[in-house]
Design a protein around this motif. Structure first.
Motif, PDB file in Angstrom:
ATOM      1  N   GLY A  90     125.332  89.926 136.067  1.00  0.00           N
ATOM      2  CA  GLY A  90     125.690  88.609 136.624  1.00  0.00           C
ATOM      3  C   GLY A  90     125.302  88.505 138.083  1.00  0.00           C
ATOM      4  N   PHE A  91     125.573  89.562 138.856  1.00  0.00           N
ATOM      5  CA  PHE A  91     125.195  89.552 140.271  1.00  0.00           C
ATOM      6  C   PHE A  91     123.678  89.488 140.434  1.00  0.00           C
ATOM      7  CE2 PHE A  91     129.337  91.669 141.772  1.00  0.00           C
ATOM      8  CZ  PHE A  91     129.877  90.435 142.113  1.00  0.00           C
ATOM      9  N   ALA A  92     122.945  90.187 139.597  1.00  0.00           N
ATOM     10  CA  ALA A  92     121.482  90.145 139.675  1.00  0.00           C
ATOM     11  C   ALA A  92     120.981  88.730 139.370  1.00  0.00           C
ATOM     12  CB  ALA A  92     120.872  91.143 138.701  1.00  0.00           C
ATOM     13  N   ARG A  93     121.581  88.094 138.408  1.00  0.00           N
ATOM     14  CA  ARG A  93     121.190  86.717 138.071  1.00  0.00           C
ATOM     15  C   ARG A  93     121.497  85.765 139.225  1.00  0.00           C
ATOM     16  NH1 ARG A  93     123.820  85.365 132.807  1.00  0.00           N
ATOM     17  NH2 ARG A  93     122.610  87.175 132.180  1.00  0.00           N
ATOM     18  N   VAL A  94     122.664  85.931 139.835  1.00  0.00           N
ATOM     19  CA  VAL A  94     123.045  85.082 140.974  1.00  0.00           C
ATOM     20  C   VAL A  94     122.113  85.330 142.154  1.00  0.00           C
ATOM     21  CG1 VAL A  94     124.853  84.681 142.690  1.00  0.00           C
ATOM     22  CG2 VAL A  94     125.442  84.792 140.280  1.00  0.00           C
ATOM     23  N   GLU A  95     121.792  86.597 142.410  1.00  0.00           N
ATOM     24  CA  GLU A  95     120.862  86.920 143.494  1.00  0.00           C
ATOM     25  C   GLU A  95     119.504  86.278 143.258  1.00  0.00           C
ATOM     26  OE1 GLU A  95     120.290  91.034 144.177  1.00  0.00           O
ATOM     27  OE2 GLU A  95     122.116  91.255 145.358  1.00  0.00           O
ATOM     28  N   GLY A  96     119.024  86.304 142.023  1.00  0.00           N
ATOM     29  CA  GLY A  96     117.742  85.674 141.697  1.00  0.00           C
ATOM     30  C   GLY A  96     117.788  84.179 141.930  1.00  0.00           C
ATOM     31  N   SER A  97     118.869  83.556 141.516  1.00  0.00           N
ATOM     32  CA  SER A  97     118.999  82.114 141.723  1.00  0.00           C
ATOM     33  C   SER A  97     119.070  81.786 143.206  1.00  0.00           C
ATOM     34  CB  SER A  97     120.258  81.592 141.028  1.00  0.00           C
ATOM     35  OG  SER A  97     120.158  81.767 139.637  1.00  0.00           O
ATOM     36  N   LEU A  98     119.789  82.594 143.961  1.00  0.00           N
ATOM     37  CA  LEU A  98     119.893  82.354 145.403  1.00  0.00           C
ATOM     38  C   LEU A  98     118.544  82.530 146.096  1.00  0.00           C
ATOM     39  CD1 LEU A  98     123.304  83.992 146.338  1.00  0.00           C
ATOM     40  CD2 LEU A  98     122.738  81.572 146.250  1.00  0.00           C
ATOM     41  N   SER A  99     117.770  83.517 145.684  1.00  0.00           N
ATOM     42  CA  SER A  99     116.459  83.684 146.325  1.00  0.00           C
ATOM     43  C   SER A  99     115.538  82.524 146.004  1.00  0.00           C
ATOM     44  CB  SER A  99     115.776  84.986 146.012  1.00  0.00           C
ATOM     45  OG  SER A  99     116.151  85.585 144.881  1.00  0.00           O
ATOM     46  N   VAL A 100     115.637  81.974 144.801  1.00  0.00           N
ATOM     47  CA  VAL A 100     114.837  80.792 144.466  1.00  0.00           C
ATOM     48  C   VAL A 100     115.269  79.617 145.349  1.00  0.00           C
ATOM     49  CG1 VAL A 100     114.447  79.058 142.672  1.00  0.00           C
ATOM     50  CG2 VAL A 100     114.298  81.471 142.112  1.00  0.00           C
ATOM     51  N   LEU A 101     116.569  79.445 145.536  1.00  0.00           N
ATOM     52  CA  LEU A 101     117.064  78.354 146.375  1.00  0.00           C
ATOM     53  C   LEU A 101     116.648  78.522 147.831  1.00  0.00           C
ATOM     54  CD1 LEU A 101     120.643  77.829 144.922  1.00  0.00           C
ATOM     55  CD2 LEU A 101     118.651  76.363 144.638  1.00  0.00           C
ATOM     56  N   VAL A 102     116.674  79.749 148.328  1.00  0.00           N
ATOM     57  CA  VAL A 102     116.246  80.001 149.706  1.00  0.00           C
ATOM     58  C   VAL A 102     114.761  79.697 149.861  1.00  0.00           C
ATOM     59  CG1 VAL A 102     115.859  81.844 151.388  1.00  0.00           C
ATOM     60  CG2 VAL A 102     118.064  81.647 150.255  1.00  0.00           C
ATOM     61  N   GLU A 103     113.962  80.083 148.892  1.00  0.00           N
ATOM     62  CA  GLU A 103     112.518  79.800 148.947  1.00  0.00           C
ATOM     63  C   GLU A 103     112.266  78.299 148.930  1.00  0.00           C
ATOM     64  OE1 GLU A 103     108.596  80.040 149.312  1.00  0.00           O
ATOM     65  OE2 GLU A 103     109.980  81.711 149.516  1.00  0.00           O
ATOM     66  N   ARG A 104     112.976  77.577 148.083  1.00  0.00           N
ATOM     67  CA  ARG A 104     112.823  76.120 148.041  1.00  0.00           C
ATOM     68  C   ARG A 104     113.242  75.488 149.366  1.00  0.00           C
ATOM     69  NH1 ARG A 104     115.270  74.598 142.089  1.00  0.00           N
ATOM     70  NH2 ARG A 104     113.545  75.462 140.874  1.00  0.00           N
ATOM     71  N   SER A 105     114.330  75.983 149.927  1.00  0.00           N
ATOM     72  CA  SER A 105     114.806  75.452 151.202  1.00  0.00           C
ATOM     73  C   SER A 105     113.775  75.690 152.307  1.00  0.00           C
ATOM     74  CB  SER A 105     116.138  76.106 151.570  1.00  0.00           C
ATOM     75  OG  SER A 105     116.548  75.705 152.849  1.00  0.00           O
ATOM     76  N   ASP A 106     113.206  76.888 152.341  1.00  0.00           N
ATOM     77  CA  ASP A 106     112.172  77.187 153.334  1.00  0.00           C
ATOM     78  C   ASP A 106     110.955  76.292 153.148  1.00  0.00           C
ATOM     79  OD1 ASP A 106     113.793  79.150 154.355  1.00  0.00           O
ATOM     80  OD2 ASP A 106     112.719  80.816 153.390  1.00  0.00           O
ATOM     81  N   ARG A 107     110.549  76.085 151.906  1.00  0.00           N
ATOM     82  CA  ARG A 107     109.398  75.229 151.617  1.00  0.00           C
ATOM     83  C   ARG A 107     109.690  73.787 152.034  1.00  0.00           C
ATOM     84  NH1 ARG A 107     108.530  74.263 145.902  1.00  0.00           N
ATOM     85  NH2 ARG A 107     108.994  76.465 145.711  1.00  0.00           N
ATOM     86  N   ASN A 108     110.918  73.322 151.774  1.00  0.00           N
ATOM     87  CA  ASN A 108     111.289  71.961 152.171  1.00  0.00           C
ATOM     88  C   ASN A 108     111.281  71.815 153.690  1.00  0.00           C
ATOM     89  OD1 ASN A 108     111.557  70.978 149.600  1.00  0.00           O
ATOM     90  ND2 ASN A 108     113.753  71.364 149.478  1.00  0.00           N
ATOM     91  N   GLU A 109     111.764  72.827 154.401  1.00  0.00           N
ATOM     92  CA  GLU A 109     111.744  72.775 155.865  1.00  0.00           C
ATOM     93  C   GLU A 109     110.313  72.712 156.385  1.00  0.00           C
ATOM     94  OE1 GLU A 109     113.985  75.965 157.574  1.00  0.00           O
ATOM     95  OE2 GLU A 109     115.827  75.357 156.557  1.00  0.00           O
ATOM     96  N   ARG A 110     109.415  73.493 155.794  1.00  0.00           N
ATOM     97  CA  ARG A 110     108.007  73.447 156.217  1.00  0.00           C
ATOM     98  C   ARG A 110     107.394  72.085 155.912  1.00  0.00           C
ATOM     99  NH1 ARG A 110     107.887  78.595 153.656  1.00  0.00           N
ATOM    100  NH2 ARG A 110     106.799  77.640 151.891  1.00  0.00           N
ATOM    101  N   ASP A 111     107.717  71.531 154.746  1.00  0.00           N
ATOM    102  CA  ASP A 111     107.183  70.221 154.379  1.00  0.00           C
ATOM    103  C   ASP A 111     107.682  69.131 155.329  1.00  0.00           C
ATOM    104  OD1 ASP A 111     105.840  71.392 152.296  1.00  0.00           O
ATOM    105  OD2 ASP A 111     107.229  70.687 150.724  1.00  0.00           O
TER     106      ASP A 111
END
Length: 96
Positions: A24-45
């Motif tokens: 469960g923690f691994a799944r949550v960590e994966g989801s959080l890293s996807v969200l962080v990547e999207r957030s970074d991409r949105n900030e760059r955009d």
């Protein structure tokens, strides 16, 4: 059920629980890293969009200024037309 047998069963169940929690923690960590990547991409955009908008706005201001400089002086043209019309009328009046 004897005490060692119950202890072994509890240990097995605890190990399964530990595996489930780790998964469960691994799944949550994966989801959080996807969200962080999207957030970074949105900030760059957004930053790129701000830079593009500022550049386009600067170009638009320059275009407006060039149009202001290139426009016809309508009041002066109107005055000259009026004077020319009055002179033509004056000439027509006295030419007869």
């Amino acid at each position: 059920m004897t005490v060692p047998e119950a202890s072994a069963t509890v240990a097995v169940e605890l190990e399964r629980l530990r595996g489930t929690v780790a998964t469960g923690f691994a799944r949550v960590e994966g989801s959080l890293s996807v969200l962080v990547e999207r957030s970074d991409r949105n900030e760059r955009d957004v930053q790129q969009l701000r830079m593009d908008t500022a550049q386009d706005l600067g170009e638009l201001r320059a275009d407006v200024e060039s149009l202001k400089r290139a426009r016809w002086p309508l009041p002066a043209i109107g005055a000259l037309t009026g004077i020319a019309g009055a002179a033509a009328g004056f000439l027509a009046l006295f030419a007869r």
